[in-house]
Enzyme design. Sequence first.
Site, PDB file in Angstrom:
ATOM      1  N   HIS A  40       0.763  -1.246   0.000  1.00  0.00           N
ATOM      2  CA  HIS A  40       0.000   0.000   0.000  1.00  0.00           C
ATOM      3  C   HIS A  40       0.795   1.299   0.000  1.00  0.00           C
ATOM      4  O   HIS A  40       0.192   2.359  -0.134  1.00  0.00           O
ATOM      5  CB  HIS A  40      -0.952   0.024   1.204  1.00  0.00           C
ATOM      6  CG  HIS A  40      -1.929  -1.099   1.199  1.00  0.00           C
ATOM      7  ND1 HIS A  40      -2.940  -1.205   0.265  1.00  0.00           N
ATOM      8  CD2 HIS A  40      -2.035  -2.188   1.997  1.00  0.00           C
ATOM      9  CE1 HIS A  40      -3.641  -2.296   0.496  1.00  0.00           C
ATOM     10  NE2 HIS A  40      -3.108  -2.923   1.529  1.00  0.00           N
ATOM     11  N   LYS A  68      -5.572  -9.438  -7.960  1.00  0.00           N
ATOM     12  CA  LYS A  68      -6.193  -8.795  -6.809  1.00  0.00           C
ATOM     13  C   LYS A  68      -7.190  -7.779  -7.355  1.00  0.00           C
ATOM     14  O   LYS A  68      -6.837  -6.944  -8.192  1.00  0.00           O
ATOM     15  CB  LYS A  68      -5.144  -8.123  -5.924  1.00  0.00           C
ATOM     16  CG  LYS A  68      -5.735  -7.540  -4.657  1.00  0.00           C
ATOM     17  CD  LYS A  68      -4.681  -7.019  -3.701  1.00  0.00           C
ATOM     18  CE  LYS A  68      -5.339  -6.485  -2.441  1.00  0.00           C
ATOM     19  NZ  LYS A  68      -4.355  -5.890  -1.534  1.00  0.00           N
ATOM     20  N   HIS A 144      -2.979  -2.976   8.389  1.00  0.00           N
ATOM     21  CA  HIS A 144      -4.042  -3.384   7.477  1.00  0.00           C
ATOM     22  C   HIS A 144      -4.734  -2.146   6.893  1.00  0.00           C
ATOM     23  O   HIS A 144      -5.035  -1.198   7.600  1.00  0.00           O
ATOM     24  CB  HIS A 144      -5.074  -4.240   8.218  1.00  0.00           C
ATOM     25  CG  HIS A 144      -6.278  -4.619   7.392  1.00  0.00           C
ATOM     26  ND1 HIS A 144      -6.211  -5.527   6.359  1.00  0.00           N
ATOM     27  CD2 HIS A 144      -7.548  -4.188   7.452  1.00  0.00           C
ATOM     28  CE1 HIS A 144      -7.420  -5.627   5.821  1.00  0.00           C
ATOM     29  NE2 HIS A 144      -8.236  -4.825   6.456  1.00  0.00           N
TER      30      HIS A 144
END
Length: 147
Positions: A40, A68, A144
């Site tokens: 990310h 993904k 996350h």
Amino acid sequence: MALHRTQTLLLFLLLTLLGLGLVQPSYGQDRMYQRFLQQHVDPDETGGDDIYCNVMMQRRKMTLRQCKRFNTFIHEDIWNIRSICSTDNIQCKNGRMNCHEGVVKVTDCRETGSSKPPNCRYRAMARTRRVVIACEGDPEVPVHFDR
């Protein structure tokens, strides 16, 4: 006298190293933090187009076995991202209360649905928006990307 100084120096060094070890994330959290960074964080870019998404998703190994479907790259310095962890806790999608929100520059990459791994194809949307990330550890680090 010299032996005493050496022992004192070694003791100081040992205590310093132990102290540094106490503020590091646990192994599991460190692994999750590294995965968060891999998937990310791209601080060197300001936003991307479709080519950016296609290249980055492959480069970051998110197209090997399957495409993904959606991924967000954050274009901020890691310290800016980590500072989000110090904002008030909010509820994550999974119900836990370890999420935090902030506004950052991102590129959202959405799979087109007409491609096969490893040559997945993506549509990009670069913008500044609110994100929610889960943080863990002491000190807290992002582990996350929630939304």
